[in-house]
Design a protein around this motif. Structure first.
Motif, PDB file in Angstrom:
ATOM      1  N   ILE A   7      37.958  35.836  36.754  1.00 44.79           N
ATOM      2  CA  ILE A   7      36.525  35.687  36.476  1.00 44.79           C
ATOM      3  C   ILE A   7      36.400  34.749  35.283  1.00 44.79           C
ATOM      4  O   ILE A   7      37.013  34.976  34.239  1.00 44.79           O
ATOM      5  CB  ILE A   7      35.856  37.043  36.172  1.00 44.79           C
ATOM      6  CG1 ILE A   7      35.959  37.972  37.390  1.00 44.79           C
ATOM      7  CG2 ILE A   7      34.394  36.844  35.771  1.00 44.79           C
ATOM      8  CD1 ILE A   7      35.362  39.362  37.187  1.00 44.79           C
ATOM      9  N   VAL A   8      35.618  33.679  35.441  1.00 49.18           N
ATOM     10  CA  VAL A   8      35.444  32.704  34.364  1.00 49.18           C
ATOM     11  C   VAL A   8      34.103  32.976  33.693  1.00 49.18           C
ATOM     12  O   VAL A   8      33.047  32.786  34.289  1.00 49.18           O
ATOM     13  CB  VAL A   8      35.513  31.255  34.908  1.00 49.18           C
ATOM     14  CG1 VAL A   8      35.296  30.254  33.776  1.00 49.18           C
ATOM     15  CG2 VAL A   8      36.855  31.009  35.595  1.00 49.18           C
ATOM     16  N   GLY A   9      34.169  33.469  32.450  1.00 44.34           N
ATOM     17  CA  GLY A   9      32.969  33.827  31.697  1.00 44.34           C
ATOM     18  C   GLY A   9      32.949  35.312  31.396  1.00 44.34           C
ATOM     19  O   GLY A   9      32.959  36.130  32.311  1.00 44.34           O
ATOM     20  N   ALA A  10      32.962  35.668  30.097  1.00 39.10           N
ATOM     21  CA  ALA A  10      33.024  37.082  29.702  1.00 39.10           C
ATOM     22  C   ALA A  10      31.729  37.551  29.057  1.00 39.10           C
ATOM     23  O   ALA A  10      31.724  38.376  28.163  1.00 39.10           O
ATOM     24  CB  ALA A  10      34.202  37.307  28.757  1.00 39.10           C
ATOM     25  N   VAL A  30      43.273  46.254  42.761  1.00 41.09           N
ATOM     26  CA  VAL A  30      42.654  45.092  42.119  1.00 41.09           C
ATOM     27  C   VAL A  30      43.269  44.872  40.744  1.00 41.09           C
ATOM     28  O   VAL A  30      43.543  45.825  40.021  1.00 41.09           O
ATOM     29  CB  VAL A  30      41.133  45.318  41.928  1.00 41.09           C
ATOM     30  CG1 VAL A  30      40.514  44.151  41.185  1.00 41.09           C
ATOM     31  CG2 VAL A  30      40.441  45.502  43.252  1.00 41.09           C
ATOM     32  N   SER A  31      43.474  43.609  40.403  1.00 46.55           N
ATOM     33  CA  SER A  31      43.900  43.241  39.052  1.00 46.55           C
ATOM     34  C   SER A  31      43.025  42.069  38.619  1.00 46.55           C
ATOM     35  O   SER A  31      42.979  41.039  39.298  1.00 46.55           O
ATOM     36  CB  SER A  31      45.385  42.842  39.091  1.00 46.55           C
ATOM     37  OG  SER A  31      45.713  42.099  37.949  1.00 46.55           O
ATOM     38  N   ILE A  32      42.296  42.254  37.520  1.00 47.06           N
ATOM     39  CA  ILE A  32      41.277  41.268  37.111  1.00 47.06           C
ATOM     40  C   ILE A  32      41.622  40.647  35.765  1.00 47.06           C
ATOM     41  O   ILE A  32      41.933  41.351  34.802  1.00 47.06           O
ATOM     42  CB  ILE A  32      39.886  41.933  37.004  1.00 47.06           C
ATOM     43  CG1 ILE A  32      39.494  42.570  38.347  1.00 47.06           C
ATOM     44  CG2 ILE A  32      38.827  40.916  36.576  1.00 47.06           C
ATOM     45  CD1 ILE A  32      38.192  43.363  38.290  1.00 47.06           C
ATOM     46  N   ASP A  33      41.536  39.318  35.710  1.00 50.36           N
ATOM     47  CA  ASP A  33      41.667  38.585  34.448  1.00 50.36           C
ATOM     48  C   ASP A  33      40.357  37.853  34.166  1.00 50.36           C
ATOM     49  O   ASP A  33      39.863  37.087  35.002  1.00 50.36           O
ATOM     50  CB  ASP A  33      42.808  37.561  34.523  1.00 50.36           C
ATOM     51  CG  ASP A  33      44.188  38.212  34.536  1.00 50.36           C
ATOM     52  OD1 ASP A  33      44.282  39.392  34.170  1.00 50.36           O
ATOM     53  OD2 ASP A  33      45.157  37.527  34.915  1.00 50.36           O
ATOM     54  N   LEU A  34      39.804  38.104  32.981  1.00 45.39           N
ATOM     55  CA  LEU A  34      38.590  37.413  32.528  1.00 45.39           C
ATOM     56  C   LEU A  34      39.001  36.246  31.632  1.00 45.39           C
ATOM     57  O   LEU A  34      39.756  36.437  30.680  1.00 45.39           O
ATOM     58  CB  LEU A  34      37.748  38.367  31.679  1.00 45.39           C
ATOM     59  CG  LEU A  34      36.677  39.252  32.290  1.00 45.39           C
ATOM     60  CD1 LEU A  34      36.102  40.143  31.194  1.00 45.39           C
ATOM     61  CD2 LEU A  34      35.547  38.451  32.905  1.00 45.39           C
ATOM     62  N   GLY A  70      40.504  49.204  29.412  1.00 42.74           N
ATOM     63  CA  GLY A  70      41.859  48.643  29.473  1.00 42.74           C
ATOM     64  C   GLY A  70      42.315  48.235  30.857  1.00 42.74           C
ATOM     65  O   GLY A  70      43.464  47.841  31.044  1.00 42.74           O
ATOM     66  N   ASP A  71      41.396  48.297  31.864  1.00 44.87           N
ATOM     67  CA  ASP A  71      41.833  47.904  33.211  1.00 44.87           C
ATOM     68  C   ASP A  71      41.403  46.475  33.560  1.00 44.87           C
ATOM     69  O   ASP A  71      41.512  46.039  34.700  1.00 44.87           O
ATOM     70  CB  ASP A  71      41.333  48.899  34.274  1.00 44.87           C
ATOM     71  CG  ASP A  71      39.843  49.213  34.139  1.00 44.87           C
ATOM     72  OD1 ASP A  71      39.174  48.566  33.309  1.00 44.87           O
ATOM     73  OD2 ASP A  71      39.365  50.114  34.867  1.00 44.87           O
ATOM     74  N   ILE A  72      40.896  45.733  32.567  1.00 46.22           N
ATOM     75  CA  ILE A  72      40.547  44.320  32.749  1.00 46.22           C
ATOM     76  C   ILE A  72      41.216  43.537  31.624  1.00 46.22           C
ATOM     77  O   ILE A  72      41.020  43.860  30.449  1.00 46.22           O
ATOM     78  CB  ILE A  72      39.015  44.113  32.654  1.00 46.22           C
ATOM     79  CG1 ILE A  72      38.279  44.972  33.685  1.00 46.22           C
ATOM     80  CG2 ILE A  72      38.654  42.650  32.813  1.00 46.22           C
ATOM     81  CD1 ILE A  72      36.801  45.165  33.381  1.00 46.22           C
ATOM     82  N   ARG A  73      41.998  42.533  31.953  1.00 41.43           N
ATOM     83  CA  ARG A  73      42.588  41.695  30.897  1.00 41.43           C
ATOM     84  C   ARG A  73      41.587  40.601  30.512  1.00 41.43           C
ATOM     85  O   ARG A  73      40.847  40.109  31.356  1.00 41.43           O
ATOM     86  CB  ARG A  73      43.880  41.027  31.380  1.00 41.43           C
ATOM     87  CG  ARG A  73      45.036  41.976  31.516  1.00 41.43           C
ATOM     88  CD  ARG A  73      46.376  41.254  31.558  1.00 41.43           C
ATOM     89  NE  ARG A  73      46.466  40.230  32.613  1.00 41.43           N
ATOM     90  CZ  ARG A  73      47.572  39.532  32.855  1.00 41.43           C
ATOM     91  NH1 ARG A  73      48.669  39.739  32.119  1.00 41.43           N
ATOM     92  NH2 ARG A  73      47.604  38.630  33.823  1.00 41.43           N
ATOM     93  N   ILE A  74      41.590  40.241  29.240  1.00 40.84           N
ATOM     94  CA  ILE A  74      40.712  39.156  28.809  1.00 40.84           C
ATOM     95  C   ILE A  74      41.529  38.103  28.077  1.00 40.84           C
ATOM     96  O   ILE A  74      42.386  38.420  27.246  1.00 40.84           O
ATOM     97  CB  ILE A  74      39.538  39.678  27.945  1.00 40.84           C
ATOM     98  CG1 ILE A  74      38.622  38.534  27.515  1.00 40.84           C
ATOM     99  CG2 ILE A  74      40.007  40.463  26.735  1.00 40.84           C
ATOM    100  CD1 ILE A  74      37.250  38.968  27.060  1.00 40.84           C
TER     101      ILE A  74
END
Length: 448
Positions: A7-10, A30-34, A70-74
């Motif tokens: 995801i681009v944009g936090a 699901v594994s999400i990186d912001l 803690g389930d979304i990396r940024i």
């Protein structure tokens, strides 16, 4: 099967999309990186909301709770198109959602709009909110200022210009902004709207707050309150409009003349021209309008001028194009069908999605962003057959990529460090926080 999603944009749009996907019914992990271009998250809630709006800042609490699970990396301080490209995303992820918002000013096409002393509100907001990519100083030399627009941003700009700076001290206003506002010689701020007082775009809460400013007279003009049928219907059928009518009605009864500053609301005023020369703005010229009987307005041919030395246009935000992604130049959005990106022939672009203002344009409040994200996520989940096939989907691969490129990215722990640091800076002065403004300092504090 595990979906690796970028995801681009936090800001709120990106964080809500991540949260909704994690809670969505689905048959895969699901594994999400912001990815966020600024070293800190929250987008326009941190850099687009006036510092004296702590209630709206409460949205940050909700966003913080999502990230702190803690389930979304940024990955902060990572610019899409430079530090990470579309090809990189295809190499490491199954899909991407763009939630980049709209941060530029919409243009106002009238003569003189580019004169020295004529500004876009978005840039001024970025300055007073301590955005790291904007100059640290702002030219505040005008005694009389015009603000063009009738939305919440116009009122924010007018309020910050008219308010006595010491009344901003309890907030998180950066030190350089306080010093800049302290030196401002402003006495009069004029807000101009094309339509009538019952067709404004701001909320009653914003309007009411204006009237609470210390040592600032609220000036409204009786000629603007000869309501037509459409205005009367709006008051009867819409509670928000009714409250706005009551607030303005109270201001009409107030004694004025004792305050050292004045905030004027001019309705039925269509912008025609900014007057001035190479030395700066001298006046704002507008045409008086009147109701057309159908909820709109028409020109009366009566031309007026108000002497001002600065003009701020606050007529909306506009999206920016993203490298490799289709872009609608007219509307400032990624062309899309319910969040699925579309190419120039209106075909769906596999793996590319949009949410928030880059999807629908800069309209609606933050609450709308949730339903917006829901629509995008439901398509993403159903589109499994057309996702990308990444060569290196493992979570460590993208970390290695950023490290190899020497990108000084910040993570969630880094944001916690910066957050704690800003709060600690504010404590001795009894303030909520003092924002760290320079990007290098933000990164230095964030990284171990």
């Amino acid at each position: 099967m595990k979906l690796r999603l970028a995801i681009v944009g936090a800001g709120p749009a990106g964080v809500y999309a991540a949260d909704i996907l994690l809670k969505h019914e689905r048959s895969f992990d699901v594994s999400i990186d912001l990815f966020e271009q600024l070293p800190a998250p929250y987008g326009l809630v941190r850099y687009g909301v006036a510092p004296d709006h702590p209630r709206i800042k409460g949205i940050i609490t909700a966003l913080r709770e999502v990230l702190d699970r803690g389930d979304i990396r940024i990955f902060g301080n990572v610019l899409y198109g430079r530090d990470i490209t579309l090809d990189d995303l295809k190499h490491h992820y199954h899909a991407v959602i763009f939630a980049t918002g709209a941060v530029r000013d919409a243009s106002l096409d009238i003569p003189g709009i580019d004169l020295p002393g004529s500004y876009g509100a978005a840039e001024f907001v970025s300055w007073y909110d301590g955005h790291p990519d904007f100059p640290r100083t702002w030219p505040l030399e005008a005694e009389s200022v015009a603000v063009v627009g009738n939305g919440n941003v116009a009122l924010d700009v007018a309020r910050i210009l008219a308010k006595h700076p010491e009344d901003l001290l309890p907030t998180e206003i950066p030190a350089n902004v306080y010093e800049g506002l302290q030196a401002s010689p402003v006495t009069d701020v004029h807000v101009f709207g094309r339509r009538g007082p019952m067709q404004v775009k701001f909320t009653p809460l914003e309007l009411r707050e204006l009237g609470e400013l210390r040592d600032v007279d609220m000036i409204v003009y009786d000629e603007d309150f000869d309501y037509d049928e459409a205005s009367r219907r709006a008051i009867e059928s819409n509670k928000q409009v009714l409250v706005i009518d009551r607030v303005l009605g109270q201001w009409r009864q107030r004694e004025v003349g004792a305050a050292s500053r004045r905030l004027h609301l001019h309705f039925y005023a269509k912008p025609l021209e900014v007057l001035g020369d190479e030395n700066g703005v001298t006046a704002f010229r507008y045409e008086r309008t009147e109701p057309d009987g159908e909820g709109g307005v028409r020109g009366t041919g009566e031309i007026r001028e108000v002497p001002v030395q600065a003009v701020y246009r606050a007529i909306g935000y506009f999206g920016s194009p993203l490298p490799g992604i289709p872009f609608d130049k007219k509307h400032g959005v990624i062309p899309n069908h319910e969040g699925q990106a579309l190419d120039k022939d209106n075909n769906i672009v596999p793996g590319v999605y949009a949410t928030g203002w880059i999807k629908r344009g800069p309209v609606g409040l933050i609450g709308h962003t949730k339903s917006d994200a829901m629509e995008t996520i439901s398509h993403l989940v159903k589109d499994q057959a057309s996702w990308w096939s990444p060569a290196e989907p493992d979570e460590d691969a993208v970390v290695r990529l950023l490290d190899e490129r020497g990108v000084e990215y910040t993570d969630l722990e880094g944001w916690h460090r910066l957050d704690a640091h800003e709060i600690a800076l504010g404590e001795p002065e009894g303030r909520a926080r003092i924002k760290v403004v320079p990007r290098d300092d933000m990164v230095r504090v964030s990284r171990p």
